[in-house]
Design a protein around this motif. Structure first.
Motif, PDB file in Angstrom:
ATOM      1  N   PRO A 184       1.117  -1.453   0.122  1.00 30.12           N
ATOM      2  CA  PRO A 184       0.367  -0.477   0.115  1.00 30.12           C
ATOM      3  C   PRO A 184       0.528   0.880   0.274  1.00 30.12           C
ATOM      4  N   GLY A 185       0.254   2.468  -0.720  1.00 33.38           N
ATOM      5  CA  GLY A 185       0.699   3.593  -0.896  1.00 33.38           C
ATOM      6  C   GLY A 185       2.767   3.419  -1.103  1.00 33.38           C
ATOM      7  N   VAL A 186       2.862   2.529  -2.151  1.00 34.12           N
ATOM      8  CA  VAL A 186       4.594   2.171  -2.885  1.00 34.12           C
ATOM      9  C   VAL A 186       4.034   1.318  -4.292  1.00 34.12           C
ATOM     10  N   SER A 240       4.872   0.922  -8.825  1.00 33.45           N
ATOM     11  CA  SER A 240       5.437   1.121  -9.622  1.00 33.45           C
ATOM     12  C   SER A 240       6.864   1.390  -9.764  1.00 33.45           C
ATOM     13  N   GLY A 241       7.731   1.706  -9.632  1.00 35.49           N
ATOM     14  CA  GLY A 241       9.474   2.102  -9.802  1.00 35.49           C
ATOM     15  C   GLY A 241       9.807   3.051  -8.580  1.00 35.49           C
ATOM     16  N   GLN A 242       9.302   2.588  -7.391  1.00 37.18           N
ATOM     17  CA  GLN A 242       9.425   3.480  -6.269  1.00 37.18           C
ATOM     18  C   GLN A 242       9.892   2.539  -4.868  1.00 37.18           C
ATOM     19  N   LEU A 243      10.061   1.156  -5.371  1.00 36.31           N
ATOM     20  CA  LEU A 243      11.342   0.198  -4.082  1.00 36.31           C
ATOM     21  C   LEU A 243      12.531   0.025  -5.079  1.00 36.31           C
ATOM     22  N   ARG A 244      13.240  -0.001  -4.360  1.00 37.21           N
ATOM     23  CA  ARG A 244      14.967  -0.436  -4.633  1.00 37.21           C
ATOM     24  C   ARG A 244      15.060  -1.913  -3.751  1.00 37.21           C
ATOM     25  N   LEU A 245      15.799  -2.748  -4.873  1.00 32.17           N
ATOM     26  CA  LEU A 245      16.276  -3.783  -4.115  1.00 32.17           C
ATOM     27  C   LEU A 245      17.277  -4.406  -4.690  1.00 32.17           C
ATOM     28  N   LEU A 267      -2.011  -8.321   0.144  1.00 30.64           N
ATOM     29  CA  LEU A 267      -0.805  -7.077   0.200  1.00 30.64           C
ATOM     30  C   LEU A 267       0.366  -7.545   1.340  1.00 30.64           C
ATOM     31  N   GLY A 268       1.759  -7.263   0.954  1.00 30.07           N
ATOM     32  CA  GLY A 268       2.856  -7.366   1.180  1.00 30.07           C
ATOM     33  C   GLY A 268       3.402  -8.416   0.804  1.00 30.07           C
ATOM     34  N   SER A 269       3.176  -9.057  -0.157  1.00 28.80           N
ATOM     35  CA  SER A 269       3.393 -10.202  -1.193  1.00 28.80           C
ATOM     36  C   SER A 269       3.880  -9.836  -2.215  1.00 28.80           C
ATOM     37  N   ILE A 270       5.369 -10.263  -2.638  1.00 28.94           N
ATOM     38  CA  ILE A 270       6.060 -10.133  -3.500  1.00 28.94           C
ATOM     39  C   ILE A 270       6.452 -11.843  -4.150  1.00 28.94           C
ATOM     40  N   GLY A 271       6.600 -11.251  -6.119  1.00 25.59           N
ATOM     41  CA  GLY A 271       7.010 -12.260  -6.424  1.00 25.59           C
ATOM     42  C   GLY A 271       8.858 -12.192  -7.628  1.00 25.59           C
ATOM     43  N   TYR A 272       7.564 -13.213  -8.737  1.00 29.51           N
ATOM     44  CA  TYR A 272       9.185 -12.597 -10.259  1.00 29.51           C
ATOM     45  C   TYR A 272       8.015 -12.938 -10.814  1.00 29.51           C
ATOM     46  N   PRO A 302       6.177  -0.390   4.886  1.00 26.26           N
ATOM     47  CA  PRO A 302       4.632  -0.270   6.662  1.00 26.26           C
ATOM     48  C   PRO A 302       5.236  -1.834   6.871  1.00 26.26           C
ATOM     49  N   PRO A 303       4.775  -1.884   8.223  1.00 30.98           N
ATOM     50  CA  PRO A 303       5.896  -2.687   9.023  1.00 30.98           C
ATOM     51  C   PRO A 303       4.773  -4.373   8.745  1.00 30.98           C
TER      52      PRO A 303
END
Length: 326
Positions: free
Chosen positions: A95-97, A99-104, A197-202, A135-136
């Motif tokens: 939430p609130g993030v 595409s292109g904002q999160l750096r990994l 919410l809070g998920s990540i994949g590829y 977010p936590p």
């Protein structure tokens, strides 16, 4: 210049394998049918399935995002050649993030998929994303449950950039995932990430782009945080020694260059050049000959990267050398 391939009556041929190029092969097949009358049917059953089918001789061509080694090709009487280029992208739901904002980075992604980094406000993620309100939320990892070239490219890259991943699951089209939930195909991963919410994949880039799912920036070998784009995939292909062999030499992972996307790859066609051959091989070659000559605009419209003229010339020379075309 197009190669001469034997003319024939309208025919029907079968292919199976990687889901990554399926939308492009389907679009090419539709246009080729309108031009030639030939039917090209492609089933996106994953790279592993495509390899099994071409080995068994139940299809006229296989498709794989995982290049075989020279020894594997020789053992099975197969030829492989690249057809199109793309990339694998980390996707997320925060939430609130956007595409292109999160750096990994590779090491941090390795720790996430190992289950060692479990919340989005972990200090390692916070250091990479100063000023971004993370977010936590617990992190839910989503991975491909089916054997796939997408997984092979993603885990091969992780094994190169994350020592912990290399010592753990390693690189394969189907690894023993230490954390998360499995989903079948690109569509299964996308649906789960979109709903959780809070998920990540590829995902393969063209699929991620089509479903408008948030994509992360990833640090490349030059230290730059880059966005996944066709241009970034093309930069990763520069300098790959396509004519020098198979296997590791054809991977486009962690390439040098400030603008290159670090998880780039080609999709390959697999065909027999020895042993029993299906009657449709000539029709496959007519289709592929036309696709390389006339299919670039369709590939670009669907967010794939066409092969360069130099790579196409090498592919055609390989066809001649292997006896697929004259």
């Amino acid at each position: 210049m197009a190669l001469a391939v034997p003319a024939a009556r309208a025919d029907s041929v079968m292919g199976a394998g990687a889901s990554f190029p399926a939308p492009l092969y389907t679009a090419w097949a539709r246009a080729w049918h309108a031009r030639s009358g030939d039917e090209v049917n492609f089933q996106p059953i994953g790279s592993g399935g495509g390899l099994r089918q071409i080995r068994a001789g139940t299809v006229d061509f296989g498709a794989s995002d995982r290049p075989l080694t020279r020894a594997q090709l020789d053992a099975d009487g197969l030829v492989q050649f690249p057809v199109v280029i793309g990339g694998i992208v980390p996707v997320f739901n925060l939430p609130g993030v956007g595409s292109g904002q999160l750096r990994l980075t590779g090491p941090v992604l390795g720790e996430i998929f190992l289950g060692h980094i479990r919340r989005w406000n972990d200090p390692a993620l916070a250091r990479l994303n100063p000023g971004l309100r993370l977010p936590p939320l617990p992190i839910t990892v989503v991975y491909r449950a089916d054997g796939s070239g997408t997984t092979y490219l993603f885990t091969s890259w992780l094994a190169r950039v994350s020592p912990n991943w290399q010592r753990g699951p390693g690189a394969s089209d189907a690894v023993n995932w230490p954390a998360g939930i499995g989903a079948k195909g690109n569509d299964g991963v996308a649906v789960f990430v979109q709903r959780t919410l809070g998920s990540i994949g590829y995902l393969e880039y063209t699929f991620a782009h089509k479903v408008s799912i948030a994509q992360a920036l990833v640090q490349n070998r030059a230290g730059a945080f880059v966005a996944p784009t066709p241009r970034a995939f093309a930069l990763a292909a520069d300098g790959v020694p396509w004519s020098s062999g198979a296997g590791e030499q054809l991977l486009m992972l962690d390439r040098s260059g400030t603008g290159s996307w670090p998880i780039s790859g080609a999709s390959f066609i697999l065909m027999r050049n020895s042993g029993p051959r299906r009657a449709g091989q000539g029709a496959v070659m007519r289709f592929l000959d036309w696709a390389l000559a006339q299919g670039d605009a369709t590939a670009q419209r669907l967010d794939y990267v066409p092969l360069s003229g130099a790579i196409k010339a090498q592919v055609r020379q390989g066809w001649k050398a292997s006896g697929l075309a004259r």
